[in-house]
Every structure is written in C-alpha cells, then in structure tokens.
Enzyme design. Structure first.
Site, PDB file in Angstrom:
ATOM      1  CE  LYS A 198      -4.762  -3.593   0.439  1.00 42.39           C
ATOM      2  NZ  LYS A 198      -4.905  -2.454   1.165  1.00 42.39           N
ATOM      3  CD  GLU A 254      -8.053  -3.701   2.315  1.00 42.62           C
ATOM      4  OE1 GLU A 254      -7.181  -2.943   2.635  1.00 42.62           O
ATOM      5  OE2 GLU A 254      -9.128  -3.744   3.019  1.00 42.62           O
ATOM      6  CG  ASP A 285      -8.782  -1.872   9.416  1.00 47.13           C
ATOM      7  OD1 ASP A 285      -9.646  -2.017   8.601  1.00 47.13           O
ATOM      8  OD2 ASP A 285      -7.810  -1.128   8.825  1.00 47.13           O
ATOM      9  CG  ASN A 323      -7.865  -3.686  -3.075  1.00 46.19           C
ATOM     10  OD1 ASN A 323      -8.663  -3.071  -3.061  1.00 46.19           O
ATOM     11  ND2 ASN A 323      -8.195  -5.035  -2.131  1.00 46.19           N
ATOM     12  CG  HIS A 371      -4.294  -6.816   4.455  1.00 45.20           C
ATOM     13  ND1 HIS A 371      -3.708  -5.999   5.286  1.00 45.20           N
ATOM     14  CD2 HIS A 371      -5.176  -6.392   3.703  1.00 45.20           C
ATOM     15  CE1 HIS A 371      -4.509  -4.822   5.247  1.00 45.20           C
ATOM     16  NE2 HIS A 371      -5.307  -5.166   4.519  1.00 45.20           N
ATOM     17  NE  ARG A 372      -6.288  -4.315   8.277  1.00 42.20           N
ATOM     18  CZ  ARG A 372      -5.182  -4.215   8.969  1.00 42.20           C
ATOM     19  NH1 ARG A 372      -4.443  -4.958   9.437  1.00 42.20           N
ATOM     20  NH2 ARG A 372      -4.481  -2.912   8.564  1.00 42.20           N
ATOM     21  CG  ASP A 374      -2.385  -0.854   0.965  1.00 38.14           C
ATOM     22  OD1 ASP A 374      -2.139  -1.630  -0.032  1.00 38.14           O
ATOM     23  OD2 ASP A 374      -3.248  -0.739   1.872  1.00 38.14           O
TER      24      ASP A 374
END
Length: 426
Positions: A403, A328, A300, A94, A377-378, A52
C-alpha cells in the site's frame, strides 16, 4: 504467487547499512491530483509508486489526464486543466487520501462521478466531507456515510464559504482546500474554508497541502487557525520534488535503536516537513520513552512507537489517538490485539487510549505469535519490529505493505534481516 505469512528471524547482529524510504504517500497523492488539475505538463520526482498512488494515477487517467511513468520514482502528468466524466466508477481500493481528495475534486467535473473503494474503504467515514459539499450546493450522496459517494458536478467547484467538521480527519480539510481554486473566477470569490470546531486530526498535513497547492499556482491566505481563503485561480503545471516518507522512516529509526544500527536513510530527521517526523524524538528516547505520548499530530507513527514501547523500561500511555480507530483498520485494536498475542496483558485499551505495559525482558525470548495485520500495511511493518527482538513473530498477509512501502521486506533484508519462509522470496 500469494504469500500468506512471513516469520522473522531475530538478527544476531545489529541491522546496518543504507536504506532509502520511498517517497511520501501523502505528498505524492497531493501532487498527483494537483498536477492532474493543472493546465500543462508537470514532472513529479521522488514519488512513491505503491497501491495508493497507483489508484490515484488510474483515477486521473480515467478522467482524461495523461499520466506517464518514465522510471520508478517519476510521474509526468499532462492535463488540460479539467477532469472529464469517467466511463465507470472510480475504484480507489483502501486509499483514504485518494478517496477523500477526489470526492471534492470531482465536483468540478460536468456530470456524475461515483467514487468507490474496497470493503475496507466502504467502512471508513466520509460523511462530514459530503455534508460540507452539500452545504454549498454541490449534489453529493453517500447513503451509508462511507463510500461509495456519488457526486454530480457542473463543471466547477462551488464558491462562497464552506464549513467542515475535521475532528475525524484533516483529509476533509485538504480535500476542500485543493478543490477551492476550481471555483468560477469572480463568482463570490474567494472561497472560504472554515472549521466548525477546534479539533482537527494531524494539522501538520494541512501545511503539506498548502505548500503543494502554492507550488502549483494557488493563492491561499490563512485568516486564523480555523479559516482559509482561497482564490479561484485554477492551477498551473509545475515540476515538483517529493521528499521521502516520514512514516516509512519511523520503522527504520526504530530498527536502529532496537538493534544498535547504524542505519542511514539518506535524509536527516530535521529535514522532513511531514508531521510524522516528530516521532524521531520519541523513538530516539528509547528505552526511556516518556510515560505519556500524544499521538494527535503523528498518527501514522503510533503503531511503530507502540510496538517499540513493548521493550521500553517503563509503561507508555498513548493519548490523542482516537482517529486511529477509523484508519485502514481500527489501529488501536489491531496494535492491542497484536501485542497481546505476543504476551497476554502486554497492551490495554482504556477508552481511546492505548497502554503498553512495557517489559525489556521480552527481548531474547521465544514467544511464537501470529500477527493479524487486518490487511493494514502499518500493522505489518510495525510488528516486524517485534520480530527483531523476539523469536517466533509471524506476520500474516505481509504483502499488504504494498500500500505504501512495496519494498519493505527487501529493504530490511538488505540491512541483514532474514526470514524463515523461504517461499516469500520466490
């Protein structure tokens, strides 16, 4: 070498040791943009180097800003204080922060700029921000309501009052606030940024934006809870230190309570200024996480807490998380899908709420499950937590953690975690 999956081996002993989360993605991308808009040379330390932030740095370079990287956590940014027209569309993968922030900032460029992203970014809404720009005379177009966005600037941001619907994302507000100092001095100054309604996703991120703006010389007054006045001062270069990423810290906090720790992340929870640090109190309550968790101001962190809740003593309902559907990926659906892959009925969607039907007896079981990360990613990092207690958890597309936390798997390995896929380390 592309590694498609990674299987976690539940540790026989507590994970323990020192683990340093990377710098905050949210703060790094704010600081990079502001340094790129500031006249002079700025030094950003403690920064995150990830997909990012690289997209943001490359976009600034494409518009004439010198961005140097003398080490793994530092950016040195030198700018004339103006962005130039890039020779090609700005491709931002993204990266939601980079895409939203730059959509407003490039209105200060004299010429046409296209802001675009990958197939995932092209599904993420940006219509409210585009409408807000149009309302103050800026020519901006996004035919699908998502990127790509075409912005035709005239060398400065527009003056006057701009209103924004921030129900989907606080990033729209941050984008307008950071662009506001680029208005022409004396032309209907100051710029007023106002919410059209009371709803705003993760209001704490607005505070991060304001703090960063002021560090680079902006003058901002908060008139009320829904209105800000910004003087058209432009920006000046500054040295700026970026704190560790609170969202990244949530995985380590959760790993500590799941395995018994201790894990030292180098920063006390109460020293973070990011909204997701609020998750520490919820995570610390495990295995007695409250029956209802409001995720509106720590969005998040919700995938982390949701996976942790699978092992809680009692069920947990997550509310205030509708915005997770436009991250995302649809994170409500992704978390629900992943938990139900582990055991049918473990999670349930109730409108935009997520219910986790907790069961402490899951710990120690062999429940083979492949977790679809949806390139998010999360989702990958959160479901690694399930693998700390359940045998057979396989994470698909584990490299998507690049990311925001490129060293995530190495950090866990340093704490004692092992993986069955030996090829991952090659």
């Amino acid at each position: 070498m592309t590694i498609e999956k990674l299987t976690i081996v539940p540790p026989s002993e507590p994970l323990k040791g020192r683990a340093n989360p990377p710098g905050s993605k949210s703060i790094t991308n704010r600081a990079l943009l502001l340094a790129g808009l500031a006249k002079g040379t700025s030094r950003l330390t403690g920064a995150l180097k990830s997909d990012d932030t690289r997209y943001m740095a490359e976009a600034l370079r494409a518009m004439g800003v010198l961005v140097e990287e003398p080490d793994d956590t530092t950016f040195v940014v030198t700018s004339s204080g103006k962005l130039n027209v890039p020779v090609a569309p700005l491709f931002l993968g993204n990266a939601g922060t980079a895409t939203r922030f730059l959509t407003a900032a490039v209105a200060s460029v004299e010429g046409v700029v296209v802001v675009d992203g990958d197939e995932h970014m092209r599904k993420r809404p940006i219509g409210p921000l585009v409408s807000a720009l149009q309302s103050i005379g800026i020519k901006a177009e996004a035919p699908t309501g998502c990127p790509p966005v075409t912005v035709t600037g005239n060398g400065h941001f527009a003056s006057g009052r701009v209103e924004i619907d921030a129900g989907l994302s606080s990033q729209y507000v941050s984008a307008l606030l950071m662009a506001a100092p680029l208005a022409l001095s004396g032309s209907n100054a100051p710029v007023t940024v106002a919410l059209t309604g009371p709803e705003i996703g993760a209001r704490g991120y607005i505070d991060l934006t304001l703090d960063a703006m002021r560090a680079f010389g902006a003058k901002v007054d908060q008139v009320d809870a829904a209105t800000w006045k910004v003087e058209p001062t432009g920006y000046v270069a500054a040295d700026f230190h970026i704190e560790p990423d609170a969202s990244a810290a949530t995985y380590l906090w959760a790993a500590e309570v799941l395995t018994g720790g201790p894990i030292d992340i180098g920063t006390p929870a109460n020293a973070f200024t990011q909204p997701d640090a609020k998750a520490y109190d919820v995570i610390s309550a495990f295995p007695h996480i409250p029956a209802v968790v409001d995720g509106s101001q720590m969005q998040d962190a919700i995938p982390t807490i949701a996976v942790l809740s699978a092992f809680n003593e009692t069920p947990v309902r997550f509310v205030g998380i509708s915005n997770l559907r436009v991250k995302e990926c649809d994170r409500i659906r992704a978390v629900s899908t992943g938990l139900n892959a582990i055991r049918t009925g473990l999670a349930e969607e109730d409108g935009d709420d997520l219910i986790v039907h907790s069961d402490p007896q899951l710990a120690g079981q062999n429940l083979p499950a492949e977790i679809d990360t949806f390139a998010d990613h999360r989702i990958a990092m959160s479901f690694a937590l399930a693998g700390l207690k359940i045998d057979g958890i396989t994470i698909l597309d584990p490299k998507c953690v690049g990311k925001t936390f490129p060293t995530y798997w190495d950090v866990l390995a340093g704490l004692g975690l092992t993986y069955r896929d030996e090829s991952f380390a090659s």
